[in-house]
Structures are given as structure tokens and as C-alpha cells.
Design a protein around this motif. Structure first.
Motif, PDB file in Angstrom:
ATOM      1  N   ARG A   1       0.860  -1.189   0.000  1.00 32.26           N
ATOM      2  CA  ARG A   1       0.000   0.000   0.000  1.00 32.26           C
ATOM      3  C   ARG A   1       0.892   1.234   0.000  1.00 32.26           C
ATOM      4  N   PRO A   2       1.353   1.650  -1.185  1.00 35.31           N
ATOM      5  CA  PRO A   2       2.286   2.785  -1.265  1.00 35.31           C
ATOM      6  C   PRO A   2       1.672   4.056  -0.676  1.00 35.31           C
ATOM      7  N   PHE A   3       2.557   4.890  -0.128  1.00 33.43           N
ATOM      8  CA  PHE A   3       2.168   6.153   0.493  1.00 33.43           C
ATOM      9  C   PHE A   3       2.635   7.274  -0.436  1.00 33.43           C
ATOM     10  N   THR A   4       1.683   8.030  -0.975  1.00 33.56           N
ATOM     11  CA  THR A   4       1.997   9.063  -1.959  1.00 33.56           C
ATOM     12  C   THR A   4       1.443  10.404  -1.500  1.00 33.56           C
ATOM     13  N   VAL A   5       2.264  11.446  -1.631  1.00 34.03           N
ATOM     14  CA  VAL A   5       1.838  12.802  -1.288  1.00 34.03           C
ATOM     15  C   VAL A   5       1.811  13.638  -2.560  1.00 34.03           C
ATOM     16  N   HIS A   6       0.699  14.328  -2.776  1.00 34.27           N
ATOM     17  CA  HIS A   6       0.544  15.219  -3.921  1.00 34.27           C
ATOM     18  C   HIS A   6       0.584  16.660  -3.410  1.00 34.27           C
ATOM     19  N   ALA A   7       1.399  17.478  -4.074  1.00 33.34           N
ATOM     20  CA  ALA A   7       1.489  18.907  -3.741  1.00 33.34           C
ATOM     21  C   ALA A   7       1.547  19.667  -5.057  1.00 33.34           C
ATOM     22  N   GLY A   8       0.433  20.260  -5.450  1.00 35.18           N
ATOM     23  CA  GLY A   8       0.379  20.880  -6.767  1.00 35.18           C
ATOM     24  C   GLY A   8       0.601  19.823  -7.831  1.00 35.18           C
ATOM     25  N   THR A   9       1.540  20.072  -8.734  1.00 35.03           N
ATOM     26  CA  THR A   9       1.845  19.093  -9.790  1.00 35.03           C
ATOM     27  C   THR A   9       2.922  18.104  -9.368  1.00 35.03           C
ATOM     28  N   LEU A  10       3.426  18.234  -8.168  1.00 37.10           N
ATOM     29  CA  LEU A  10       4.513  17.358  -7.707  1.00 37.10           C
ATOM     30  C   LEU A  10       3.946  16.173  -6.927  1.00 37.10           C
ATOM     31  N   ARG A  11       4.573  15.022  -7.137  1.00 36.90           N
ATOM     32  CA  ARG A  11       4.175  13.816  -6.413  1.00 36.90           C
ATOM     33  C   ARG A  11       5.399  13.208  -5.734  1.00 36.90           C
ATOM     34  N   ALA A  12       5.256  12.882  -4.446  1.00 38.92           N
ATOM     35  CA  ALA A  12       6.345  12.264  -3.684  1.00 38.92           C
ATOM     36  C   ALA A  12       5.877  10.910  -3.173  1.00 38.92           C
ATOM     37  N   ARG A  13       6.611   9.854  -3.521  1.00 40.14           N
ATOM     38  CA  ARG A  13       6.242   8.494  -3.119  1.00 40.14           C
ATOM     39  C   ARG A  13       7.225   7.993  -2.066  1.00 40.14           C
ATOM     40  N   ASP A  14       6.669   7.610  -0.924  1.00 42.02           N
ATOM     41  CA  ASP A  14       7.500   7.120   0.171  1.00 42.02           C
ATOM     42  C   ASP A  14       8.067   5.743  -0.129  1.00 42.02           C
ATOM     43  N   ILE A  15       9.353   5.583   0.201  1.00 42.32           N
ATOM     44  CA  ILE A  15       9.978   4.264   0.129  1.00 42.32           C
ATOM     45  C   ILE A  15      10.603   3.999   1.497  1.00 42.32           C
ATOM     46  N   GLY A  16       9.853   4.316   2.554  1.00 43.36           N
ATOM     47  CA  GLY A  16      10.315   4.115   3.923  1.00 43.36           C
ATOM     48  C   GLY A  16      11.160   5.282   4.400  1.00 43.36           C
ATOM     49  N   THR A  17      10.538   6.310   4.962  1.00 40.63           N
ATOM     50  CA  THR A  17      11.302   7.528   5.207  1.00 40.63           C
ATOM     51  C   THR A  17      10.613   8.505   6.142  1.00 40.63           C
TER      52      THR A  17
ATOM     53  N   SER B   1       5.948  10.596 -15.739  1.00 39.27           N
ATOM     54  CA  SER B   1       7.340  11.026 -15.811  1.00 39.27           C
ATOM     55  C   SER B   1       8.203  10.159 -14.897  1.00 39.27           C
ATOM     56  N   PRO B   2       9.491  10.013 -15.205  1.00 39.54           N
ATOM     57  CA  PRO B   2      10.380   9.203 -14.352  1.00 39.54           C
ATOM     58  C   PRO B   2      10.571   9.850 -12.984  1.00 39.54           C
ATOM     59  N   GLU B   3      10.778   8.989 -11.981  1.00 36.91           N
ATOM     60  CA  GLU B   3      10.997   9.472 -10.628  1.00 36.91           C
ATOM     61  C   GLU B   3      12.450   9.882 -10.414  1.00 36.91           C
ATOM     62  N   THR B   4      12.614  10.885  -9.579  1.00 42.31           N
ATOM     63  CA  THR B   4      13.931  11.252  -9.075  1.00 42.31           C
ATOM     64  C   THR B   4      14.024  10.735  -7.651  1.00 42.31           C
ATOM     65  N   ARG B   5      15.025   9.902  -7.385  1.00 45.28           N
ATOM     66  CA  ARG B   5      15.184   9.317  -6.055  1.00 45.28           C
ATOM     67  C   ARG B   5      15.967  10.275  -5.145  1.00 45.28           C
ATOM     68  N   LEU B   6      15.383  10.552  -3.979  1.00 41.70           N
ATOM     69  CA  LEU B   6      16.033  11.401  -2.990  1.00 41.70           C
ATOM     70  C   LEU B   6      16.361  10.587  -1.753  1.00 41.70           C
ATOM     71  N   GLY B   7      17.585  10.771  -1.220  1.00 41.68           N
ATOM     72  CA  GLY B   7      17.990  10.117   0.012  1.00 41.68           C
ATOM     73  C   GLY B   7      18.168  11.133   1.127  1.00 41.68           C
ATOM     74  N   SER B   8      18.741  10.688   2.227  1.00 44.20           N
ATOM     75  CA  SER B   8      18.926  11.537   3.396  1.00 44.20           C
ATOM     76  C   SER B   8      19.727  12.792   3.051  1.00 44.20           C
ATOM     77  N   GLY B   9      19.144  13.964   3.394  1.00 48.34           N
ATOM     78  CA  GLY B   9      19.803  15.235   3.129  1.00 48.34           C
ATOM     79  C   GLY B   9      19.542  15.791   1.740  1.00 48.34           C
ATOM     80  N   ASP B  10      18.892  15.025   0.881  1.00 50.79           N
ATOM     81  CA  ASP B  10      18.583  15.521  -0.458  1.00 50.79           C
ATOM     82  C   ASP B  10      17.359  16.436  -0.413  1.00 50.79           C
ATOM     83  N   GLU B  11      17.383  17.432  -1.265  1.00 51.01           N
ATOM     84  CA  GLU B  11      16.272  18.376  -1.354  1.00 51.01           C
ATOM     85  C   GLU B  11      16.033  18.696  -2.820  1.00 51.01           C
ATOM     86  N   ILE B  12      14.768  18.818  -3.184  1.00 49.02           N
ATOM     87  CA  ILE B  12      14.427  19.172  -4.555  1.00 49.02           C
ATOM     88  C   ILE B  12      13.391  20.288  -4.524  1.00 49.02           C
ATOM     89  N   ARG B  13      13.537  21.248  -5.444  1.00 53.26           N
ATOM     90  CA  ARG B  13      12.631  22.384  -5.507  1.00 53.26           C
ATOM     91  C   ARG B  13      12.013  22.454  -6.900  1.00 53.26           C
TER      92      ARG B  13
END
Length: 344
Positions: A185-201, A229-241
């Protein structure tokens, strides 16, 4: 909120807001009260504009109760003979006229702020939201699966819990997510046109007027800006704007401990524009923060700011950038690029 006066303000409305500011600053000054009474009685449009201004300011909670009962017949309008300026000679405004114009500029900024309160789709957000946090207060929600969401002040989310997945929509403000991972049961957050999918975080999403920002404290998040669109993977300390105007994505790194720092009452900023910092502080201030001067918005600032003392936090944020903060009454903070003329 903008840095320039609204073109929609007519003359009497502008003047009425000016009088709200002047009378709030010095309600007992006899000369001010006589001048106000003269203005109020000068034309029916003035009286109507004053009634409208009181109604709006009363709704915002920024109105002194004394103004509601202010007598307006203390003095008749003054009659003056027109002053004739000789041909070829330019008449310079008097110091009093200059002060009035400066006060009018301040009132326009305040009026623009008040108007913004009603122009923002707050009511639509409230109708769509499942959870909201009021101005100046954070709120933590525990979902049915044990995941925790901390809403920043004046933030709102909608939650859609389905058998095939968990979807959260950030409608306004900022939220920090501590997700209980479930591969089925994936956890997905939508904010405007941006989508963030949790992979344990644990991660933070902030949605401002200009950009949407995702920062990961620990774990992994997949971020995309379109359904296919393809996902961009973010890890600890990563930030995307995500720039909301251009759609441009910018990725960088910050100290992981600074992500979600606002949940402890302390806003840690490494490098951000003053405009973005001020927008965050507005959500924690029970009155209004008005910016005046476009150059302030783009200046970069950084520091540690106390969200329990917004006037001090605002000063600490903009003073190094050449800004100045002036309190107008008890619920308006005016942030400018330099000292305002009325402060001299």
C-alpha cells in the motif's frame, strides 16, 4: 501579497484604510481626530468607505475596538480658499502633505495584506481538507496505519485511504511525514503538480506561492512532476525544488537535521530567499506581515529563527539583507528594504 499597492483601491477606500492606520497608531490625538471628522463629513463616499473599511478590518481581528465607537462629528470640514500657484512656479508639497502620502503608502500595503486574506482560497481549502492547523500552531495527526503527519501552522491536507494505497494531498502550507512503510500500500503525497512516493522515510514538503520543496531527513523518496514522468530518487539530506512558474526542478543537499526543524519551534534556514522565509513566518504570526520593496524578496538569508517570537525572527531574517521591520499597531509588521521615512 505583493510589494506594490493594488490598482483596485479607489481614492476613498485608500483614504479610509489610511485613517484606520493613523487612528490605530494615535487614537487619542485631538488634531488627528478633528482631521478625521473633517474628512469623514466631507463627502458621502468617505463615510461609506469608512464603514466598509471598519467591516473588513473587524473581520481580520486587527481593528482596535475603540475605532468602532469613534465619534465622527467632532469638527466640521475646514473651508479653505484655494491657493493659486503663479505661472511658471512649481508648488512644493508641505511636510504635512508628504507625511500623509507616506502614511497612505503604509495603508496601501496594509490594505493589500487585508485584501489578500479574502482573495486567497481559504474557504475552498477548508472545504476540501480533512485536517487543518490554525495560524501559529502545528498539529500532529496519526493515521490509521500508524503513520504520523505534522502539519505546520496554517496548513491543510486531504487524506484518501484506499485498500490499494494511501494518498495525501497537501492543500496549503507545510507537512512533515513519518511514514510506516507498506510495500503493498504505497504512500503518496501530492502537492500541486509534484508527487512524492514514500519508500520508507521521514520527509518534509512545503508548498509556497513560488515553489514546492521536498526534503528527506532519512530514508528514500521518489519524486515526479507528472503521472508518467520518471521518478527522481532522494535520500537523506537531499532536497528538490519545483519552480511553480517555470516547472524547473533544482536538486541540492542540506544537513538532514535541518529538514523539518520547524516541528520543534525553530526554523533553520541555510540559504533561502527572504521572501520564502517571510512566507513561512506569516503562517506563524497572528496578525499581518507586509513587505514593501521588491529587492527584499530576492535577497538570500540564513540563520536560526524562533517561531515563538515572530517579530524577532523577522528582524533577524531581514536585517542582514538590509531590511527593516516596523510595527504598526499590535498586529501589523511592515518589512522594508530600508528604514521608512516615518521612522526618521
Amino acid at each position: 501579497m505583493t510589494d506594490t499597492p493594488s490598482d483596485q483601491n479607489d481614492g476613498p477606500t485608500t483614504e479610509a484604510n489610511m485613517w484606520v492606520i493613523r487612528l490605530t497608531e494615535d487614537p487619542d490625538d485631538p488634531a488627528t481626530r478633528r482631521a478625521f471628522a473633517a474628512w469623514h463629513g466631507d463627502a458621502p463616499a468617505h463615510a461609506q468607505a469608512w464603514t466598509r473599511a471598519l467591516r473588513v478590518w473587524q473581520l481580520t481581528g486587527a481593528l482596535s475596538p475603540a475605532l468602532l465607537a469613534l465619534p465622527v462629528a467632532e469638527a466640521p470640514p475646514a473651508t479653505r480658499s484655494p491657493t493659486v500657484t503663479p505661472p511658471g512656479r512649481r508648488r512644493h508639497p508641505s511636510p504635512r502633505a508628504i507625511r500623509r502620502r507616506r502614511r497612505a503608502a503604509l495603508s496601501l500595503a496594509a490594505a493589500a495584506c487585508v485584501a489578500g486574506l479574502f482573495l486567497l482560497p481559504d474557504m475552498q481549502i477548508a472545504l476540501r481538507a480533512d485536517y487543518t492547523a490554525p495560524t501559529g500552531q502545528d498539529r500532529t495527526i496519526t493515521l490509521a496505519d500508524g503513520s504520523l503527519i505534522t502539519l505546520g501552522a496554517k496548513s491543510a491536507i486531504a487524506v484518501h485511504d484506499r485498500p490499494q494505497g494511501r494518498d495525501v494531498t497537501l492543500l496549503a502550507g507545510e507537512a512533515f511525514f513519518q511514514v510506516r512503510h507498506d510495500a503493498h500500500r504505497p504512500f503518496t503525497v501530492h502537492a500541486g503538480t509534484l508527487r512524492a512516493r514514500d519508500i520508507g522515510t521521514r520527509f518534509d514538503i512545503r508548498m509556497d506561492r513560488a515553489e514546492i520543496r521536498v526534503g528527506v531527513q532519512d530514508g528514500t523518496v521518489g519524486v515526479s512532476t507528472a503521472p508518467n514522468s520518471p521518478e527522481t530518487r532522494l535520500g537523506s539530506g537531499d532536497e528538490i525544488r519545483l519552480n511553480r512558474a517555470t516547472g524547473t526542478l533544482t536538486q541540492g543537499q542540506v544537513a538532514p537535521d535541518t529538514i523539518g526543524s520547524w516541528t520543534t519551534g525553530t526554523l533553520v534556514v541555510a540559504d533561502d530567499t527572504a521572501d520564502n522565509v517571510i512566507e513561512t513566518l506569516r503562517r506563524y504570526y497572528p496578525g499581518f506581515i507586509v513587505t514593501w520593496g521588491g529587492t527584499l524578496r530576492s535577497r538570500h538569508v540564513g540563520g536560526v529563527y524562533d517561531l515563538h517570537n515572530i517579530p524577532a525572527a523577522l528582524r533577524a531574517a531581514i536585517l542582514p539583507a538590509g531590511g527593516h521591520v516596523r510595527a504598526i499597531g499590535h498586529q501589523i509588521l511592515l518589512a522594508t528594504t530600508a528604514r521608512t521615512p516615518t521612522d526618521r
